[in-house]
Design a protein around this motif. Sequence first.
Motif, PDB file in Angstrom:
ATOM      1  N   SER A  55      -9.600  93.234  36.675  1.00  0.00           N
ATOM      2  CA  SER A  55      -9.248  91.819  36.794  1.00  0.00           C
ATOM      3  C   SER A  55      -9.102  91.171  35.421  1.00  0.00           C
ATOM      4  O   SER A  55      -9.930  91.377  34.534  1.00  0.00           O
ATOM      5  CB  SER A  55     -10.331  91.085  37.595  1.00  0.00           C
ATOM      6  N   GLY A  56      -8.054  90.375  35.250  1.00  0.00           N
ATOM      7  CA  GLY A  56      -7.860  89.617  34.015  1.00  0.00           C
ATOM      8  C   GLY A  56      -8.618  88.312  34.085  1.00  0.00           C
ATOM      9  O   GLY A  56      -8.566  87.603  35.095  1.00  0.00           O
ATOM     10  N   ASN A  57      -9.334  87.962  33.006  1.00  0.00           N
ATOM     11  CA  ASN A  57     -10.220  86.800  33.063  1.00  0.00           C
ATOM     12  C   ASN A  57     -10.294  86.105  31.710  1.00  0.00           C
ATOM     13  O   ASN A  57     -11.230  86.326  30.949  1.00  0.00           O
ATOM     14  CB  ASN A  57     -11.613  87.271  33.516  1.00  0.00           C
ATOM     15  N   GLY A  58      -9.269  85.306  31.393  1.00  0.00           N
ATOM     16  CA  GLY A  58      -9.277  84.535  30.159  1.00  0.00           C
ATOM     17  C   GLY A  58      -8.508  85.181  29.031  1.00  0.00           C
ATOM     18  O   GLY A  58      -9.000  86.107  28.400  1.00  0.00           O
ATOM     19  N   MET A  59      -7.284  84.668  28.752  1.00  0.00           N
ATOM     20  CA  MET A  59      -6.481  85.221  27.652  1.00  0.00           C
ATOM     21  C   MET A  59      -5.459  84.204  27.135  1.00  0.00           C
ATOM     22  O   MET A  59      -4.498  84.571  26.483  1.00  0.00           O
ATOM     23  CB  MET A  59      -5.767  86.502  28.108  1.00  0.00           C
ATOM     24  N   ALA A  60      -5.689  82.926  27.414  1.00  0.00           N
ATOM     25  CA  ALA A  60      -4.726  81.896  27.018  1.00  0.00           C
ATOM     26  C   ALA A  60      -5.026  81.353  25.624  1.00  0.00           C
ATOM     27  O   ALA A  60      -6.074  81.618  25.040  1.00  0.00           O
ATOM     28  CB  ALA A  60      -4.747  80.759  28.039  1.00  0.00           C
ATOM     29  N   GLY A  61      -4.086  80.589  25.099  1.00  0.00           N
ATOM     30  CA  GLY A  61      -4.290  79.912  23.838  1.00  0.00           C
ATOM     31  C   GLY A  61      -3.990  80.757  22.613  1.00  0.00           C
ATOM     32  O   GLY A  61      -3.375  81.814  22.688  1.00  0.00           O
ATOM     33  N   ILE A  62      -4.466  80.247  21.469  1.00  0.00           N
ATOM     34  CA  ILE A  62      -4.264  80.895  20.174  1.00  0.00           C
ATOM     35  C   ILE A  62      -5.619  81.083  19.509  1.00  0.00           C
ATOM     36  O   ILE A  62      -6.447  80.173  19.485  1.00  0.00           O
ATOM     37  CB  ILE A  62      -3.371  80.039  19.255  1.00  0.00           C
ATOM     38  N   ALA A  63      -5.854  82.263  18.977  1.00  0.00           N
ATOM     39  CA  ALA A  63      -7.071  82.530  18.202  1.00  0.00           C
ATOM     40  C   ALA A  63      -8.334  82.159  18.970  1.00  0.00           C
ATOM     41  O   ALA A  63      -9.264  81.574  18.429  1.00  0.00           O
ATOM     42  CB  ALA A  63      -7.031  81.798  16.864  1.00  0.00           C
ATOM     43  N   GLY A  64      -8.366  82.507  20.234  1.00  0.00           N
ATOM     44  CA  GLY A  64      -9.546  82.230  21.038  1.00  0.00           C
ATOM     45  C   GLY A  64     -10.612  83.299  20.876  1.00  0.00           C
ATOM     46  O   GLY A  64     -10.528  84.152  19.985  1.00  0.00           O
ATOM     47  N   PRO A  65     -11.619  83.279  21.743  1.00  0.00           N
ATOM     48  CA  PRO A  65     -12.659  84.314  21.687  1.00  0.00           C
ATOM     49  C   PRO A  65     -12.064  85.705  21.867  1.00  0.00           C
ATOM     50  O   PRO A  65     -10.972  85.867  22.422  1.00  0.00           O
ATOM     51  CB  PRO A  65     -13.567  83.942  22.873  1.00  0.00           C
ATOM     52  N   GLU A  66     -12.771  86.707  21.401  1.00  0.00           N
ATOM     53  CA  GLU A  66     -12.282  88.078  21.490  1.00  0.00           C
ATOM     54  C   GLU A  66     -12.082  88.497  22.941  1.00  0.00           C
ATOM     55  O   GLU A  66     -12.900  88.182  23.815  1.00  0.00           O
ATOM     56  CB  GLU A  66     -13.278  89.039  20.822  1.00  0.00           C
ATOM     57  N   ILE A  67     -10.987  89.194  23.184  1.00  0.00           N
ATOM     58  CA  ILE A  67     -10.707  89.721  24.521  1.00  0.00           C
ATOM     59  C   ILE A  67     -11.400  91.072  24.646  1.00  0.00           C
ATOM     60  O   ILE A  67     -11.096  92.014  23.924  1.00  0.00           O
ATOM     61  CB  ILE A  67      -9.188  89.855  24.740  1.00  0.00           C
ATOM     62  N   THR A  68     -12.351  91.145  25.552  1.00  0.00           N
ATOM     63  CA  THR A  68     -13.155  92.347  25.735  1.00  0.00           C
ATOM     64  C   THR A  68     -13.130  92.761  27.204  1.00  0.00           C
ATOM     65  O   THR A  68     -12.547  92.075  28.048  1.00  0.00           O
ATOM     66  CB  THR A  68     -14.612  92.100  25.303  1.00  0.00           C
ATOM     67  N   SER A  69     -13.779  93.864  27.517  1.00  0.00           N
ATOM     68  CA  SER A  69     -13.889  94.318  28.905  1.00  0.00           C
ATOM     69  C   SER A  69     -15.362  94.443  29.271  1.00  0.00           C
ATOM     70  O   SER A  69     -16.195  94.827  28.461  1.00  0.00           O
ATOM     71  CB  SER A  69     -13.176  95.660  29.103  1.00  0.00           C
TER      72      SER A  69
END
Length: 202
Positions: free
Chosen positions: A144-158
């Motif tokens: 499931s994808g959960n948060g990836m919008a915007g610019i220079a946000g928090p690190e995308i992790t799993s």
Amino acid sequence: MNYLESGLNAYFSESQLQKIRACRIGVAGAGGLGSNIAMLLVRCGFVHFYILDFDLVEEKNLNRQFFFPSDVGKPKVEALSGHLLQINPGLKIRVQTVPWPEASRAFNPDPFFSCDILFEAFDRPETKAHFVDHYCDKVPYLISGNGMAGIAGPEITSRRHANVFFVGDATSEAEKLPPLAPRVMICAAKMADIALRLVLNF
């Protein structure tokens, strides 16, 4: 054997390709996440897909989704299917333009039940949560994808919980921040990478 399949022999063993080709992929949502996840998995050799989305391609989708100007106005699943088949004409793709959760009641049995790996790639947080709750105990793996919008946000992790993987930063919502290609693509790539690792036991 077509060009893609021939080329993949340079990167995977025959036993690895057999595992990849046998895996049944379900994609719920053919937007920024879903269209790119499907494209990435096709390029890895996956051939069995069931893709669900009832939206049409809009101009605002072109900044991050696997569509082109000529697709505007077309159903996303039909346009996506055509693009994926250009990459690998040997794909086995089934698409539906029925919205979820109506789709889970419209077909018996639900096509998602037969998937080995199921991707949740919707936009609305409430739909995402409902979908995960509905299928988490019905398929071997759900991503499931959960948060990836915007610019220079928090690190995308799993993060993994039993057979469910949550990929994203868990905070940035597309309804509040602009969904832009770099972070959306990072999330889609991480989701596709998890599927590849699961299939190949990495």
